[in-house]
Enzyme design. Sequence first.
Site, mmCIF file in Angstrom:
data_model
loop_
_atom_site.group_PDB
_atom_site.id
_atom_site.type_symbol
_atom_site.label_atom_id
_atom_site.label_comp_id
_atom_site.label_asym_id
_atom_site.label_seq_id
_atom_site.Cartn_x
_atom_site.Cartn_y
_atom_site.Cartn_z
ATOM 1 N N SER A 183 0.782 -1.262 0.031
ATOM 2 C CA SER A 183 0.056 -0.008 0.063
ATOM 3 C C SER A 183 0.954 1.341 0.208
ATOM 4 O O SER A 183 0.386 2.350 -0.365
ATOM 5 C CB SER A 183 -0.870 -0.073 1.249
ATOM 6 O OG SER A 183 -0.270 -0.224 2.445
ATOM 7 N N HIS A 211 -5.568 -2.918 -2.922
ATOM 8 C CA HIS A 211 -5.123 -2.092 -4.007
ATOM 9 C C HIS A 211 -4.942 -2.679 -5.389
ATOM 10 O O HIS A 211 -4.705 -1.640 -6.334
ATOM 11 C CB HIS A 211 -3.729 -1.315 -3.725
ATOM 12 C CG HIS A 211 -3.642 -0.802 -2.291
ATOM 13 N ND1 HIS A 211 -4.293 0.594 -2.181
ATOM 14 C CD2 HIS A 211 -3.675 -1.360 -1.203
ATOM 15 C CE1 HIS A 211 -4.104 0.901 -1.010
ATOM 16 N NE2 HIS A 211 -3.839 -0.226 -0.277
ATOM 17 N N LYS A 242 -11.746 1.419 -2.247
ATOM 18 C CA LYS A 242 -10.464 1.687 -3.107
ATOM 19 C C LYS A 242 -11.125 1.908 -4.611
ATOM 20 O O LYS A 242 -11.964 2.647 -4.812
ATOM 21 C CB LYS A 242 -9.216 1.110 -2.931
ATOM 22 C CG LYS A 242 -9.004 0.968 -1.428
ATOM 23 C CD LYS A 242 -7.678 0.531 -1.097
ATOM 24 C CE LYS A 242 -7.506 0.160 0.406
ATOM 25 N NZ LYS A 242 -7.539 1.273 1.241
#
Length: 393
Positions: A183, A211, A242
């Site tokens: 991350s 991610h 995200k």
Amino acid sequence: MFLLDTLREGLADLDARGLTRRRRIADTPCAAHMTVDGRPIVGFAGNDYLGLAAHPRLVEAMAEGARRYGAGSGGSHLLGGHSRAHAVLEDELAEFAGGFVDAPRALTFSTGYMSNLATLTALAGRGTTLFSDALNHASLIDGARLSRADVQIYPHADTQALAAMLEASEASVKVIVTDAVFSMDGNIAPLASLVELAERHGAWLVVDDAHGFGVLGPQGRGALAQAALRSAHLVYLCTFGKAVGAAGAAVIAHETVAEWLLQRARPYIFTTASPPAVAHAVSASLSLIAGEEGETRRRHLDALIARTRGILARTRWQPVDSPTAVQPLIIGTNEDTLALAARLDAEGLWVPAIRPPTVPVGTARLRISLSASHSAEDIDRLEAALVRMGEPT
Ligand SMILES: Cc1ncc(COP(=O)(O)O)c(C=O)c1O
């Protein structure tokens, strides 16, 4: 009062070390162009990689979900809070991202933090050894601690070191855990080698793709699909806050693993299910992600990533070799990083300064987070500012 004084001293100490964190207030949706603390700004801080957080289809799905199911779930998944929207989403997720295992099943959570605590505490316990990458996300570190397993940290992405540790271990249950995309660095874990090690040593391999989900692999199916991996040892975590542009998370694994989590994972059992409207919005996002619009956005994002890598390589600071939307620039000290972030901010660019304990001491960095909602002009502005800041003053 003594107790308050102790806290004040602690806060003063954080401040002296450049570690005070500050929240900023956004008056507009998460997007490339936002109003933050009352000023217009180009945001490079969020993780809305596909620019979907304010997409009209998601906003409408959230509203429709609320009309259909109400504002809250009203209970935990096992006590009244599990709605049709959650059930539909679980089936969609198993179909969309479960291709790495036979009989995939998904279980949804209200946050990725919770899904990580749930997975590690349910799979690992006393007598288990958990092998954790040195740069794993805090939620995996906390899940490992909470599990009471013996935790061994292997050097970042070092599969040789991990192989030696697995070899030496006599634990009856072994669990390897890794971020798929790290991350704060943006690099991708050596997933194929990790699968091989997990199979050779009879270990679980828990992969947190917070991610990568939505951005990597065919149709955005994630890091495992990108690497075309398949193994019964895999347990996959994906988040919806995200690239998906909403909130929440899921664990996808063989149906027996999912059933074990449902029966045993305390962070699944003892918490209110997320609002069904959120699950409904995530379903809408998945269809965008898998379709033409997702494809177009991923292509645009890839172009922005390539361009930004070139820009960062020409600065006098240290870029990280990252193929993803997370593009860090390592500055070093907290003070220098904060000063650079403040100068960017003065130019209307919001690039957060990431400091310890989020990253190792001495590697404070600017974390440039790219989104398909950025335009080429936004990157021009970033480039111009970085060039100016890199010149001798
Ligand atoms: C790698 C990783 N895992 C898990 C999480 C937690 O997810 P959530 O924000 O949904 O709690 C994050 C960030 O928030 C993350 O970066």
